[in-house]
Design an enzyme around this catalytic site. Structure first.
Site, PDB file in Angstrom:
ATOM      1  N   ASN A  39      -4.509  18.770   0.141  1.00 50.00           N
ATOM      2  CA  ASN A  39      -5.458  17.775   0.659  1.00 50.00           C
ATOM      3  C   ASN A  39      -6.854  18.346   0.953  1.00 50.00           C
ATOM      4  O   ASN A  39      -7.812  17.590   1.099  1.00 50.00           O
ATOM      5  CB  ASN A  39      -4.909  17.088   1.923  1.00 50.00           C
ATOM      6  CG  ASN A  39      -3.814  16.075   1.634  1.00 50.00           C
ATOM      7  OD1 ASN A  39      -2.952  15.811   2.460  1.00 50.00           O
ATOM      8  ND2 ASN A  39      -3.829  15.482   0.441  1.00 50.00           N
ATOM      9  N   TRP A  50      -4.817   1.002   0.922  1.00 52.37           N
ATOM     10  CA  TRP A  50      -4.772  -0.067   1.932  1.00 52.37           C
ATOM     11  C   TRP A  50      -6.200  -0.433   2.345  1.00 52.37           C
ATOM     12  O   TRP A  50      -6.555  -1.599   2.426  1.00 52.37           O
ATOM     13  CB  TRP A  50      -3.972   0.423   3.144  1.00 52.37           C
ATOM     14  CG  TRP A  50      -3.815  -0.569   4.255  1.00 52.37           C
ATOM     15  CD1 TRP A  50      -2.792  -1.445   4.429  1.00 52.37           C
ATOM     16  CD2 TRP A  50      -4.716  -0.771   5.364  1.00 52.37           C
ATOM     17  NE1 TRP A  50      -2.992  -2.187   5.570  1.00 52.37           N
ATOM     18  CE2 TRP A  50      -4.162  -1.796   6.160  1.00 52.37           C
ATOM     19  CE3 TRP A  50      -5.927  -0.188   5.761  1.00 52.37           C
ATOM     20  CZ2 TRP A  50      -4.766  -2.255   7.329  1.00 52.37           C
ATOM     21  CZ3 TRP A  50      -6.538  -0.652   6.919  1.00 52.37           C
ATOM     22  CH2 TRP A  50      -5.955  -1.668   7.692  1.00 52.37           C
ATOM     23  N   ASP A  68       2.143   7.499   2.449  1.00 50.18           N
ATOM     24  CA  ASP A  68       1.175   7.400   1.346  1.00 50.18           C
ATOM     25  C   ASP A  68       0.605   5.983   1.267  1.00 50.18           C
ATOM     26  O   ASP A  68       1.294   5.015   1.589  1.00 50.18           O
ATOM     27  CB  ASP A  68       1.874   7.771   0.035  1.00 50.18           C
ATOM     28  CG  ASP A  68       0.882   8.138  -1.050  1.00 50.18           C
ATOM     29  OD1 ASP A  68      -0.325   8.255  -0.758  1.00 50.18           O
ATOM     30  OD2 ASP A  68       1.306   8.286  -2.207  1.00 50.18           O
ATOM     31  N   GLY A  69      -0.636   5.901   0.802  1.00 45.27           N
ATOM     32  CA  GLY A  69      -1.234   4.584   0.534  1.00 45.27           C
ATOM     33  C   GLY A  69      -2.313   4.176   1.520  1.00 45.27           C
ATOM     34  O   GLY A  69      -2.781   3.034   1.478  1.00 45.27           O
TER      35      GLY A  69
END
Ligand code: FPP
Length: 266
Positions: free
Chosen positions: A84, A41, A36-37
């Site tokens: 998603n 980022w 995740d992230g």
């Protein structure tokens, strides 16, 4: 921050020894990761979100290599959840093309490295070209002897459980199975992960503290490691920290530790 240990194809045969801080005998057999992230980022660098996914692939390659070299038998990652699809079409299309490109580009290395790749989830709605590449990658690595690399794609834990229940119910209706013959082992044998040991450790990056419909059955006794590191920054140092954390845990599986058990003996 870039990966301190970025692994490219020209380093294909380099071997990464287990860091001294880790006990090689107590490595998890199976590691699961919620990567995740990626979006944060990229946004933090003023880049479009998709650049985060591209960088995430590099972190994944690094992690797979390290797990393989450090004796972890299986790595299962959450690449695309059933939820998603609700992301903007452009991002979903980018991810599908990214999966295709990565598979095409990396298949040779996966074979060379003896990785056995497997895709977990309902693959039917994926683009045809991607499905073909998945089939090719799965078939051509199925006899490899190295790490099991499971990529959860259009995966949802609840959907997996419902599907297992439906398959068992169907067997009952056909008269091939009696309801009271259904036990945990039989149930697990109908899951996408049949044949794998359950994950010993689940890592979630980017500081979120949720399971997010990932491996709901399989994570029953997994140790949980949450790190604030965003997935594209996840590197050898971050993996080592997670494994040190894991090795510091006392795993009891709902029972008592052996040195405590005597207090309860009659
Ligand atoms: C979560 O970050 C990440 C994803 C939904 C995609 C992960 C996919 C990869 C790293 C590519 C893997 C490729 C292969 C071939 C297996 P996010 O977008 O939710 O980040 P955010 O929470 O910061 O928005």
């Amino acid at each position: 921050m870039r990966n301190s240990l970025s692994i490219s194809s020209d380093q294909a045969k380099m071997f990464f020894p287990i860091p001294r801080e880790l006990d090689p005998i107590r490595m998890p057999q199976h590691l699961a990761i919620i990567m995740d992230g990626n979006g944060r980022w990229a946004l933090g660098r003023g880049l479009p979100r998709i650049m985060g996914h591209k960088a995430g692939v590099e972190a994944l390659k690094t992690t797979l290599r390290l797990c393989s070299d450090w004796g972890i038998g299986a790595l299962t990652v959450y690449a695309f959840s059933t939820e998603n699809w609700s992301r903007p079409g452009e991002e979903v299309n980018f991810l599908m093309s990214l999966f295709e490109n990565v598979l095409q580009r990396e298949l040779k290395s996966l074979k060379l490295e003896q990785v056995r790749i497997n895709f977990i989830g309902d693959l039917s709605p994926l683009p045809n070209r991607l499905k073909e590449l998945i089939q090719e990658a799965t078939d051509s690595t199925s006899r490899n002897q190295g790490i099991n690399f499971n990529v959860c794609t259009n995966y949802g834990g609840r959907r997996e459980l419902v599907s297992a229940a439906q398959k068992l119910a169907e067997k009952c209706v056909q008269g091939d199975l009696k309801p009271d013959e259904i036990d945990e082992n039989l149930f697990a044998s109908e899951l996408f992960t049949a044949g794998n040991v359950d994950p010993d450790l689940i890592i979630r990056t980017s500081g979120e503290r949720r399971i997010s419909n990932f491996l709901l059955w399989q994570l029953a006794y997994a140790e949980i490691h949450i790190t604030d590191t965003l997935w594209p920054d996840f590197d050898a140092t971050a993996l080592t920290k997670a494994l040190i954390d894991y090795q510091s845990r006392r795993r009891r599986f709902g029972g008592l530790e052996s040195n405590n058990a005597e207090h309860y003996e009659i």
